[in-house]
Design a protein around this motif. Structure first.
Motif, PDB file in Angstrom:
ATOM      1  N   ASP A   1      86.678 -72.826  19.734  1.00  0.00           N
ATOM      2  CA  ASP A   1      87.856 -72.042  19.349  1.00  0.00           C
ATOM      3  C   ASP A   1      89.164 -72.820  19.428  1.00  0.00           C
ATOM      4  O   ASP A   1      90.221 -72.246  19.662  1.00  0.00           O
ATOM      5  CB  ASP A   1      87.956 -70.756  20.179  1.00  0.00           C
ATOM      6  CG  ASP A   1      86.830 -69.798  19.870  1.00  0.00           C
ATOM      7  OD1 ASP A   1      86.418 -69.717  18.690  1.00  0.00           O
ATOM      8  OD2 ASP A   1      86.356 -69.123  20.811  1.00  0.00           O
ATOM      9  N   LYS A   2      89.096 -74.130  19.215  1.00  0.00           N
ATOM     10  CA  LYS A   2      90.329 -74.921  19.150  1.00  0.00           C
ATOM     11  C   LYS A   2      90.833 -74.892  17.710  1.00  0.00           C
ATOM     12  O   LYS A   2      90.052 -74.888  16.770  1.00  0.00           O
ATOM     13  CB  LYS A   2      90.070 -76.372  19.574  1.00  0.00           C
ATOM     14  CG  LYS A   2      89.722 -76.516  21.034  1.00  0.00           C
ATOM     15  CD  LYS A   2      89.573 -77.967  21.416  1.00  0.00           C
ATOM     16  CE  LYS A   2      89.236 -78.079  22.897  1.00  0.00           C
ATOM     17  NZ  LYS A   2      89.184 -79.452  23.352  1.00  0.00           N
ATOM     18  N   GLN A   3      92.122 -74.886  17.550  1.00  0.00           N
ATOM     19  CA  GLN A   3      92.737 -74.887  16.225  1.00  0.00           C
ATOM     20  C   GLN A   3      92.822 -76.331  15.714  1.00  0.00           C
ATOM     21  O   GLN A   3      93.494 -77.160  16.327  1.00  0.00           O
ATOM     22  CB  GLN A   3      94.138 -74.268  16.295  1.00  0.00           C
ATOM     23  CG  GLN A   3      94.147 -72.819  16.757  1.00  0.00           C
ATOM     24  CD  GLN A   3      93.399 -71.917  15.774  1.00  0.00           C
ATOM     25  OE1 GLN A   3      93.558 -72.042  14.566  1.00  0.00           O
ATOM     26  NE2 GLN A   3      92.591 -71.014  16.311  1.00  0.00           N
TER      27      GLN A   3
ATOM     28  N   GLN B   1      94.401 -77.686  13.322  1.00  0.00           N
ATOM     29  CA  GLN B   1      95.740 -78.183  12.979  1.00  0.00           C
ATOM     30  C   GLN B   1      96.563 -78.531  14.225  1.00  0.00           C
ATOM     31  O   GLN B   1      97.578 -79.224  14.109  1.00  0.00           O
ATOM     32  CB  GLN B   1      96.496 -77.191  12.078  1.00  0.00           C
ATOM     33  CG  GLN B   1      96.760 -75.854  12.691  1.00  0.00           C
ATOM     34  CD  GLN B   1      95.642 -74.835  12.429  1.00  0.00           C
ATOM     35  OE1 GLN B   1      94.496 -75.196  12.212  1.00  0.00           O
ATOM     36  NE2 GLN B   1      95.986 -73.569  12.465  1.00  0.00           N
ATOM     37  N   ASN B   2      96.122 -78.087  15.397  1.00  0.00           N
ATOM     38  CA  ASN B   2      96.842 -78.379  16.638  1.00  0.00           C
ATOM     39  C   ASN B   2      96.079 -79.308  17.586  1.00  0.00           C
ATOM     40  O   ASN B   2      96.610 -79.678  18.631  1.00  0.00           O
ATOM     41  CB  ASN B   2      97.146 -77.074  17.388  1.00  0.00           C
ATOM     42  CG  ASN B   2      98.034 -76.158  16.581  1.00  0.00           C
ATOM     43  OD1 ASN B   2      98.921 -76.612  15.868  1.00  0.00           O
ATOM     44  ND2 ASN B   2      97.780 -74.860  16.661  1.00  0.00           N
TER      45      ASN B   2
END
Length: 145
Positions: free
Chosen positions: A61-63, A65-66
């Protein structure tokens, strides 16, 4: 045969601070599944694969784009030298169960050797490639006895 005779010398690299969205776009554009991560002096600090992006970011669940390459890359990278014998590189690939191995000179990336590079090389027999692939996949069950 030396690694430099069959490796790909045109390697796309990213910096540790590169966002995963950019890494993925680079992979898609160049039709590759592995990118070395290098510092500003082109020293290898890690590798990131398409599988890493899925399992170490999206599945957690890491983004994308970030999240940066350094957050999910593999740090202890198995490498070979361009003057190594291809058989030694194949052995390293099999022992470490990897399909791609960065080629370095004084820890600076100068190429990458892939299972596909081995398969395309006329001086490497199909059986050698099959044996390496079996070892990478641990398909030969030699240790199952």
């Amino acid at each position: 045969m030396k690694v430099k005779e069959c490796m790909c010398g045109d390697v796309c690299c990213v910096k540790p601070e590169t966002k995963l969205t950019e890494v993925a776009k680079l992979m898609e554009k160049n039709r590759i599944g592995c990118v070395p991560v290098c510092d500003s002096s082109n020293y290898l600090v890690g590798v990131i694969t398409d599988r890493d992006i899925i399992l170490r970011s999206l599945a957690c669940d890491k983004q994308a784009q970030n999240t940066t390459a350094s957050e999910i890359m593999t740090c202890n990278v198995c490498t070979c030298n361009q003057d190594d014998d291809v058989k030694n590189a194949e052995k390293k690939m099999a022992e470490n169960q990897i399909r791609r191995i960065p080629v370095v000179d004084n820890n600076k990336v100068v190429g990458i050797l892939t299972l596909g590079d081995l398969a395309k090389n006329e001086d490497i027999t199909n059986q050698q490639v099959v044996n390496t692939f079996e070892n990478i996949c641990n398909c030969n069950h030699k240790n199952a006895e």
